[in-house]
Design a protein around this motif. Structure first.
Motif, PDB file in Angstrom:
ATOM      1  N   SER A  54     -17.910 -17.731 -45.339  1.00  0.00           N
ATOM      2  CA  SER A  54     -16.547 -17.242 -45.128  1.00  0.00           C
ATOM      3  C   SER A  54     -16.456 -16.393 -43.861  1.00  0.00           C
ATOM      4  N   TRP A  93      -7.549 -19.418 -48.802  1.00  0.00           N
ATOM      5  CA  TRP A  93      -6.976 -18.093 -48.592  1.00  0.00           C
ATOM      6  C   TRP A  93      -6.190 -17.670 -49.814  1.00  0.00           C
ATOM      7  N   ASN A 107      -3.102 -10.560 -51.808  1.00  0.00           N
ATOM      8  CA  ASN A 107      -3.588  -9.446 -52.632  1.00  0.00           C
ATOM      9  C   ASN A 107      -3.165  -9.568 -54.101  1.00  0.00           C
ATOM     10  N   ASN A 145      -3.940 -12.465 -55.534  1.00  0.00           N
ATOM     11  CA  ASN A 145      -4.866 -13.550 -55.843  1.00  0.00           C
ATOM     12  C   ASN A 145      -4.188 -14.909 -55.892  1.00  0.00           C
ATOM     13  N   ASN A 199      -3.819  -7.230 -48.025  1.00  0.00           N
ATOM     14  CA  ASN A 199      -5.159  -7.816 -47.983  1.00  0.00           C
ATOM     15  C   ASN A 199      -5.066  -9.328 -48.159  1.00  0.00           C
ATOM     16  N   THR A 248      -7.806 -12.693 -48.521  1.00  0.00           N
ATOM     17  CA  THR A 248      -9.219 -13.001 -48.740  1.00  0.00           C
ATOM     18  C   THR A 248      -9.488 -14.471 -48.459  1.00  0.00           C
ATOM     19  N   THR A 252     -12.168 -17.488 -48.912  1.00  0.00           N
ATOM     20  CA  THR A 252     -13.278 -17.804 -49.808  1.00  0.00           C
ATOM     21  C   THR A 252     -13.800 -19.198 -49.525  1.00  0.00           C
ATOM     22  N   SER A 268     -16.842 -14.611 -49.948  1.00  0.00           N
ATOM     23  CA  SER A 268     -15.487 -14.213 -49.580  1.00  0.00           C
ATOM     24  C   SER A 268     -15.507 -13.113 -48.519  1.00  0.00           C
ATOM     25  N   THR A 269     -14.486 -13.136 -47.663  1.00  0.00           N
ATOM     26  CA  THR A 269     -14.279 -12.093 -46.664  1.00  0.00           C
ATOM     27  C   THR A 269     -12.817 -11.700 -46.695  1.00  0.00           C
ATOM     28  N   THR A 270     -12.556 -10.376 -46.705  1.00  0.00           N
ATOM     29  CA  THR A 270     -11.180  -9.879 -46.804  1.00  0.00           C
ATOM     30  C   THR A 270     -10.762  -9.240 -45.485  1.00  0.00           C
TER      31      THR A 270
END
Length: 610
Positions: free
Chosen positions: A351, A386, A389, A391, A409, A411, A413, A425-427
């Motif tokens: 990610s 993607w 925030n 989810n 935010n 994220t 994944t 994952s990277t946020t």
């Protein structure tokens, strides 16, 4: 005497019945009224038989005699009351309808006709003779086949003593039967189709019925089978074509129902590339479920081992999906069946890491309609997922318009299901800053003759007061900073409107509001001259122009008598020659231009006495 003799002669010629009740006739076959004459004496006038003692109807000599009473007369029929005779036959008439109806495929013969319709009417121990002609010269053989269509026959019944009945008429009718069906004698089905009677091929285009059994004649035994009746393996069914009257011969069809071989259900195996050892063997057959038969074969991109078990070395498979097919053979009418097992080797994706561009900061007023979140990442693999925030899965790029101020935010994944590799994952963040408020313009409008009165002018008076503060910067239409308040006395109608911009900044985001100052043209009532004129009585001009008493005036307006505009309006020039000694005041009210007006101006003239 002659007349009486004639009568006696006529009666003397009438026939005489010799025996009015003769014995029953043994051979009545073809017995006619001509034969009946044997029981009467012709006295010269001939013999003619009637159906009543007097009057009535006579019979032709070749007409067949039936049992009954008849009356003899001469051929002239003038014998008066006739002598009777009563005739009986040893073999009486049947008085039955001797009709036989057959279908062409029955191959009925004369004997069939005798057995079905005639023999039951014969005397006990007797027999039946069938003839083609009334003269009884052409007797039919029992083996003669009945002719198609309708045929008339002449029937004689014979008793055990060989006494014969009078001839009776008989008829046969032979109708065409439909062609026999020609279905396949053996018809095969697969049990998983749940075959019924409706699935059988009848081998005919005519109307037809199916039967489970046939009788001794080969005809279907009712009831006919319903089309929804389920077929039974190994059972023979019979089909008969039908028309209005006849049925065809029944044709047998034996049903064979086979059970299919099952290949099972499609299956799948998923592996992460980094988790596979070399070699790594996997069995495919268990992935098909519990219904698969073991007599199938495997095919696929690489060879399998262990027969139906289908063992494969997954370390030899490339990244991506590899499909292996398991096929079981056909069985009877059941086709071959197949199922697949898909082996998917997943690559491990990253990610990425947060880039120096993170977080992305935007002012509320300049939010982009399409912002690529991946600009906030470094070294990420594409095609990840993607989420925001909450989810919720989102699509990148994103539309930020309408987003309220705050920090959001997002994220990214990789390796999401069904990828069996570990998720990564990277946020990243997007910051939306609230814009300052420079207020709303309330544009100013001044008449040019009011500028001095309203100068200096506070530019904040041209805003509605909703601005965050008054600490911003004012600039003119050349973007030059100006000090507030401003001197507006130099503003002109020709250069109007004048534009000024108020800008407020919160350190990151700014807001500006443009206001305008419009100068509108105003009328000029003029300035009185320094010294008003004086005249001696009677020497003042008869047409004195009051505008001569003003400087720089607009000569469009109304003159009034007196010191204001409440007096009587007068016409200019005035006749001053008639004025008596005294001082006279006249006031000029210039016409307004739009909403702009000017002050009243008053002038005087003096009339001195002589």
């Amino acid at each position: 005497m002659v007349f009486f003799a004639t009568i006696l002669t006529a009666f003397a010629q009438c026939p005489t019945v010799s025996n009015s009740s003769p014995p029953a006739i043994c051979d009545a076959a073809g017995y006619t009224f001509s034969d009946l004459n044997t029981f009467a004496i012709d006295n010269g006038g001939g013999i003619l038989w009637y159906d009543s003692p007097t009057g009535g109807n006579f019979f032709n000599n070749n007409q067949l005699v039936a049992e009954g009473t008849y009356y003899a007369d001469s051929s002239t029929g003038n014998c008066g009351t006739r002598q009777p005779i009563t005739i009986n036959f040893v073999v009486a008439a049947t008085n039955q309808n001797l009709e036989g109806i057959y279908c062409s495929n029955e191959n009925a013969t004369i004997q069939t006709y005798i057995n079905d319709e005639l023999q039951s009417n014969a005397p006990v121990g007797g027999s039946v003779e069938v003839y083609y002609d009334l003269q009884l010269s052409m007797q039919a053989n029992g083996t003669d086949v009945l002719q198609d269509g309708g045929t008339n026959y002449f029937i004689v019944f014979v008793d055990a003593s060989n006494c014969r009945s009078q001839i009776e008429g008989g008829t046969t009718a032979v109708f065409d039967a439909p062609d026999d069906p020609t279905p396949l004698a053996i018809q095969e089905f697969c049990s998983n189709t749940n075959p019924t009677i409706a699935d059988l091929d009848p081998g005919t285009t005519s109307a037809f019925n199916w039967y489970l059994n046939v009788d001794a004649n080969g005809d279907g035994i009712p009831p006919a089978l319903n089309s929804s009746t389920a077929l039974i393996n190994g059972v023979t069914y019979y089909v008969q074509a039908q028309d209005f009257f006849c049925e065809s011969n029944a044709a047998p069809v034996t049903v064979i129902i086979s059970d299919p071989f099952e290949a099972g259900n499609d299956g799948a195996l998923d592996f992460c590339q980094t988790d596979i050892s070399s070699p790594q063997f996997e069995d495919l057959f268990p992935q098909l479920g519990n219904t698969a038969d073991t007599n199938g074969v495997w095919s696929g991109p690489i060879a399998t081992t262990n027969g139906n078990t289908g063992t494969v070395d997954v370390s030899l498979l490339p990244i991506g999906a590899s499909v292996f097919t398991y096929t079981v053979p056909a069985n009877g009418a059941c086709p071959e069946d197949s199922a697949t097992v898909t082996i998917t080797i997943y690559e491990t994706f990253t990610s990425g890491t947060v880039s120096v561009n993170n977080p992305a900061t935007f002012c509320e007023a300049s939010l982009p309609t399409s912002f690529d979140l991946e600009t906030l990442l470094d070294n990420e693999d594409p095609n990840g997922q993607w989420t925001d925030n909450t989810n919720a899965i989102i699509t990148n790029p994103i539309d930020l318009t309408g987003t309220t101020p705050g920090t959001y935010n997002f994220t990214y994944t990789q390796n999401v299901a069904p990828n069996p590799c570990p998720e990564e994952s990277t946020t990243v963040q997007v910051v939306i800053l609230q814009d300052p408020d420079a207020g709303m313009a309330i544009n100013a409008v001044f008449c040019e003759n009011d500028l001095a009165t309203n100068s200096p002018y506070n530019l904040f008076d041209a805003l509605d007061g909703s601005q965050d503060n008054n600490n911003g910067v004012w600039t003119d239409d050349t973007n030059t900073v100006v000090s507030n308040p401003i001197d507006i006395t130099s503003l002109t109608v020709a250069n109007s409107p004048y534009q000024f911009t108020y800008t407020i900044d919160n350190g990151t985001c700014s807001d500006s509001e443009v206001i305008t100052i419009t100068v509108e043209e105003a009328p000029e009532s003029g300035t009185p001259i320094a010294t008003f004129p004086e005249f001696c009585e009677g020497e003042a001009p008869a047409a004195l122009d009051l505008f001569d008493l003003l400087d720089n005036e607009d000569q469009i307006g109304t003159w009034y008598s007196g010191t204001d505009n409440t007096g009587t309006a007068i016409t200019n020039p005035i006749d001053a020659s008639v004025l008596t000694p005294g001082t006279y005041s006249y006031t000029f009210d210039v016409d307004a231009i739009g909403s702009c007006d000017d002050e009243l101006v008053t002038v005087e003239i003096t009339i001195n006495p002589l």
